[in-house]
Design a protein around this motif. Structure first.
Motif, PDB file in Angstrom:
ATOM      1  N   LYS A  27       3.142   0.595   6.145  1.00  0.00           N
ATOM      2  CA  LYS A  27       2.066   0.367   7.108  1.00  0.00           C
ATOM      3  C   LYS A  27       2.660  -0.334   8.327  1.00  0.00           C
ATOM      4  O   LYS A  27       3.659  -1.054   8.215  1.00  0.00           O
ATOM      5  CB  LYS A  27       0.981  -0.535   6.512  1.00  0.00           C
ATOM      6  CG  LYS A  27       0.428  -0.075   5.191  1.00  0.00           C
ATOM      7  CD  LYS A  27      -0.558   1.035   5.364  1.00  0.00           C
ATOM      8  CE  LYS A  27      -1.193   1.383   4.031  1.00  0.00           C
ATOM      9  NZ  LYS A  27      -1.344   2.760   3.801  1.00  0.00           N
ATOM     10  N   ILE A  28       2.056  -0.158   9.473  1.00  0.00           N
ATOM     11  CA  ILE A  28       2.583  -0.745  10.717  1.00  0.00           C
ATOM     12  C   ILE A  28       2.733  -2.256  10.585  1.00  0.00           C
ATOM     13  O   ILE A  28       3.793  -2.809  10.895  1.00  0.00           O
ATOM     14  CB  ILE A  28       1.706  -0.379  11.932  1.00  0.00           C
ATOM     15  CG1 ILE A  28       1.780   1.123  12.201  1.00  0.00           C
ATOM     16  CG2 ILE A  28       2.131  -1.167  13.163  1.00  0.00           C
ATOM     17  CD1 ILE A  28       0.791   1.627  13.250  1.00  0.00           C
ATOM     18  N   TRP A  49       1.484   6.116  15.178  1.00  0.00           N
ATOM     19  CA  TRP A  49       2.006   6.266  13.821  1.00  0.00           C
ATOM     20  C   TRP A  49       2.642   7.640  13.615  1.00  0.00           C
ATOM     21  O   TRP A  49       3.727   7.759  13.042  1.00  0.00           O
ATOM     22  CB  TRP A  49       0.886   6.034  12.806  1.00  0.00           C
ATOM     23  CG  TRP A  49       1.346   6.200  11.399  1.00  0.00           C
ATOM     24  CD1 TRP A  49       1.047   7.220  10.549  1.00  0.00           C
ATOM     25  CD2 TRP A  49       2.221   5.321  10.675  1.00  0.00           C
ATOM     26  NE1 TRP A  49       1.683   7.040   9.348  1.00  0.00           N
ATOM     27  CE2 TRP A  49       2.408   5.875   9.402  1.00  0.00           C
ATOM     28  CE3 TRP A  49       2.869   4.131  10.995  1.00  0.00           C
ATOM     29  CZ2 TRP A  49       3.207   5.282   8.433  1.00  0.00           C
ATOM     30  CZ3 TRP A  49       3.664   3.539  10.021  1.00  0.00           C
ATOM     31  CH2 TRP A  49       3.834   4.101   8.770  1.00  0.00           C
ATOM     32  N   ASP A  50       1.984   8.694  14.059  1.00  0.00           N
ATOM     33  CA  ASP A  50       2.508  10.048  13.855  1.00  0.00           C
ATOM     34  C   ASP A  50       3.865  10.232  14.523  1.00  0.00           C
ATOM     35  O   ASP A  50       4.760  10.870  13.961  1.00  0.00           O
ATOM     36  CB  ASP A  50       1.514  11.087  14.368  1.00  0.00           C
ATOM     37  CG  ASP A  50       0.246  11.141  13.520  1.00  0.00           C
ATOM     38  OD1 ASP A  50       0.280  10.708  12.352  1.00  0.00           O
ATOM     39  OD2 ASP A  50      -0.788  11.608  14.040  1.00  0.00           O
ATOM     40  N   GLY A  51       4.018   9.667  15.720  1.00  0.00           N
ATOM     41  CA  GLY A  51       5.314   9.742  16.394  1.00  0.00           C
ATOM     42  C   GLY A  51       6.385   9.014  15.613  1.00  0.00           C
ATOM     43  O   GLY A  51       7.527   9.485  15.503  1.00  0.00           O
ATOM     44  N   PHE A  52       6.029   7.881  15.049  1.00  0.00           N
ATOM     45  CA  PHE A  52       6.976   7.128  14.222  1.00  0.00           C
ATOM     46  C   PHE A  52       7.388   7.930  12.992  1.00  0.00           C
ATOM     47  O   PHE A  52       8.572   8.005  12.657  1.00  0.00           O
ATOM     48  CB  PHE A  52       6.376   5.783  13.788  1.00  0.00           C
ATOM     49  CG  PHE A  52       7.216   5.081  12.759  1.00  0.00           C
ATOM     50  CD1 PHE A  52       8.409   4.468  13.113  1.00  0.00           C
ATOM     51  CD2 PHE A  52       6.821   5.052  11.429  1.00  0.00           C
ATOM     52  CE1 PHE A  52       9.186   3.835  12.162  1.00  0.00           C
ATOM     53  CE2 PHE A  52       7.600   4.425  10.474  1.00  0.00           C
ATOM     54  CZ  PHE A  52       8.789   3.810  10.839  1.00  0.00           C
ATOM     55  N   VAL A  53       6.422   8.528  12.315  1.00  0.00           N
ATOM     56  CA  VAL A  53       6.715   9.278  11.089  1.00  0.00           C
ATOM     57  C   VAL A  53       7.722  10.391  11.369  1.00  0.00           C
ATOM     58  O   VAL A  53       8.706  10.561  10.643  1.00  0.00           O
ATOM     59  CB  VAL A  53       5.422   9.825  10.446  1.00  0.00           C
ATOM     60  CG1 VAL A  53       5.733  10.842   9.350  1.00  0.00           C
ATOM     61  CG2 VAL A  53       4.572   8.681   9.899  1.00  0.00           C
ATOM     62  N   VAL A  54       7.498  11.129  12.430  1.00  0.00           N
ATOM     63  CA  VAL A  54       8.418  12.217  12.776  1.00  0.00           C
ATOM     64  C   VAL A  54       9.812  11.661  13.063  1.00  0.00           C
ATOM     65  O   VAL A  54      10.818  12.169  12.541  1.00  0.00           O
ATOM     66  CB  VAL A  54       7.887  13.044  13.970  1.00  0.00           C
ATOM     67  CG1 VAL A  54       8.953  13.993  14.502  1.00  0.00           C
ATOM     68  CG2 VAL A  54       6.635  13.815  13.563  1.00  0.00           C
ATOM     69  N   GLU A  55       9.903  10.604  13.853  1.00  0.00           N
ATOM     70  CA  GLU A  55      11.220  10.026  14.170  1.00  0.00           C
ATOM     71  C   GLU A  55      11.892   9.449  12.932  1.00  0.00           C
ATOM     72  O   GLU A  55      13.110   9.579  12.760  1.00  0.00           O
ATOM     73  CB  GLU A  55      11.094   8.966  15.260  1.00  0.00           C
ATOM     74  CG  GLU A  55      10.874   9.554  16.639  1.00  0.00           C
ATOM     75  CD  GLU A  55      11.058   8.529  17.740  1.00  0.00           C
ATOM     76  OE1 GLU A  55      12.082   7.804  17.716  1.00  0.00           O
ATOM     77  OE2 GLU A  55      10.178   8.447  18.622  1.00  0.00           O
ATOM     78  N   LEU A  56      11.124   8.803  12.067  1.00  0.00           N
ATOM     79  CA  LEU A  56      11.678   8.250  10.834  1.00  0.00           C
ATOM     80  C   LEU A  56      12.291   9.354   9.985  1.00  0.00           C
ATOM     81  O   LEU A  56      13.423   9.239   9.507  1.00  0.00           O
ATOM     82  CB  LEU A  56      10.578   7.528  10.035  1.00  0.00           C
ATOM     83  CG  LEU A  56      10.935   7.148   8.595  1.00  0.00           C
ATOM     84  CD1 LEU A  56      12.052   6.120   8.559  1.00  0.00           C
ATOM     85  CD2 LEU A  56       9.691   6.647   7.859  1.00  0.00           C
ATOM     86  N   ASN A 107       0.826  14.620   3.036  1.00  0.00           N
ATOM     87  CA  ASN A 107       1.020  14.613   4.483  1.00  0.00           C
ATOM     88  C   ASN A 107       1.800  15.866   4.869  1.00  0.00           C
ATOM     89  O   ASN A 107       2.969  16.012   4.500  1.00  0.00           O
ATOM     90  CB  ASN A 107       1.780  13.350   4.904  1.00  0.00           C
ATOM     91  CG  ASN A 107       1.948  13.228   6.397  1.00  0.00           C
ATOM     92  OD1 ASN A 107       2.519  14.102   7.047  1.00  0.00           O
ATOM     93  ND2 ASN A 107       1.485  12.127   6.956  1.00  0.00           N
ATOM     94  N   ALA A 108       1.169  16.748   5.618  1.00  0.00           N
ATOM     95  CA  ALA A 108       1.776  18.039   5.965  1.00  0.00           C
ATOM     96  C   ALA A 108       3.044  17.883   6.805  1.00  0.00           C
ATOM     97  O   ALA A 108       4.005  18.640   6.623  1.00  0.00           O
ATOM     98  CB  ALA A 108       0.769  18.918   6.696  1.00  0.00           C
ATOM     99  N   THR A 109       3.084  16.917   7.701  1.00  0.00           N
ATOM    100  CA  THR A 109       4.274  16.703   8.528  1.00  0.00           C
ATOM    101  C   THR A 109       5.446  16.283   7.661  1.00  0.00           C
ATOM    102  O   THR A 109       6.559  16.795   7.803  1.00  0.00           O
ATOM    103  CB  THR A 109       4.005  15.643   9.611  1.00  0.00           C
ATOM    104  OG1 THR A 109       2.935  16.101  10.436  1.00  0.00           O
ATOM    105  CG2 THR A 109       5.237  15.374  10.453  1.00  0.00           C
ATOM    106  N   VAL A 110       5.194  15.358   6.756  1.00  0.00           N
ATOM    107  CA  VAL A 110       6.252  14.899   5.847  1.00  0.00           C
ATOM    108  C   VAL A 110       6.714  16.057   4.971  1.00  0.00           C
ATOM    109  O   VAL A 110       7.915  16.262   4.783  1.00  0.00           O
ATOM    110  CB  VAL A 110       5.758  13.710   4.994  1.00  0.00           C
ATOM    111  CG1 VAL A 110       6.806  13.300   3.965  1.00  0.00           C
ATOM    112  CG2 VAL A 110       5.389  12.521   5.885  1.00  0.00           C
TER     113      VAL A 110
END
Length: 186
Positions: A27-28, A49-56, A107-110
């Protein structure tokens, strides 16, 4: 509070949180607290958050797949490349990877990035095996076995015992060598 942190510090802290408590702990507020910054710092770096997830996950992909493939391919001898990849596979953050895989279930992005990483790892391993086992079908089966071994140990054992995993990878390497000897390659 710290004034300056790097993106990598965020990513490494996130990897530790994933390893220790799964994606539910990421969590942030918890992330920022773990590295001693405010949430404003987080939003300044990543926007949301979504931008962070992609970069992570791109960081994870680069560090735990692209870097390993690059380090493996410095060797000319294909058997040395296999041995190097085997050694490096024992060092990936297995608990983090298990958490990423679980996270991908909701989570579809993950899920998309995790699937891409699996594909990159499969291709890298298949190419390594093809260098010593030229039978394409057999090399593909051996590559699937290797990826399944990695994913399986991460899902089955928490935490992953590096010595046990190394012994399993030794046996896997022996299977590859046996198939190469069967066709006169080694």
């Amino acid at each position: 509070m710290r004034l300056v942190v790097t993106r990598e510090e965020y990513f490494e802290a996130a990897m530790r949180l994933l390893a220790s408590g799964g994606f539910g702990d990421l969590k942030i507020g918890r992330l920022c607290k773990s590295i001693g910054v405010t949430s404003g710092s987080f939003y300044n770096y990543f926007g949301n958050w979504d931008g962070f997830v992609v970069e992570l996950l791109e960081y994870w992909e680069a560090e735990q797949t692209a870097r390993i493939v690059k380090m493996t391919n410095v060797h000319d001898d294909p058997f040395d490349r296999i041995a190097t990849m085997k050694e490096l596979a024992t060092t990936v953050p297995h608990e983090t990877e298990a958490a990423i895989r679980a996270w991908g279930n909701s989570n579809a992005t993950v899920a998309e990035i995790q699937k891409r990483v699996d594909g990159e790892r499969y291709e890298a391993l298949r190419n390594l095996v093809l260098a010593v086992v030229p039978d394409k079908d057999r090399a593909e089966i051996l590559a699937v076995m290797g990826i399944t071994l990695l994913v399986g140990i991460q899902q089955w054992r928490t935490p992953v015992d590096p010595k046990e995993f190394h012994r399993l990878l030794d046996e896997y390497e022996a299977v590859i060598v046996t198939h190469s000897e069967a066709i006169g390659e080694h």
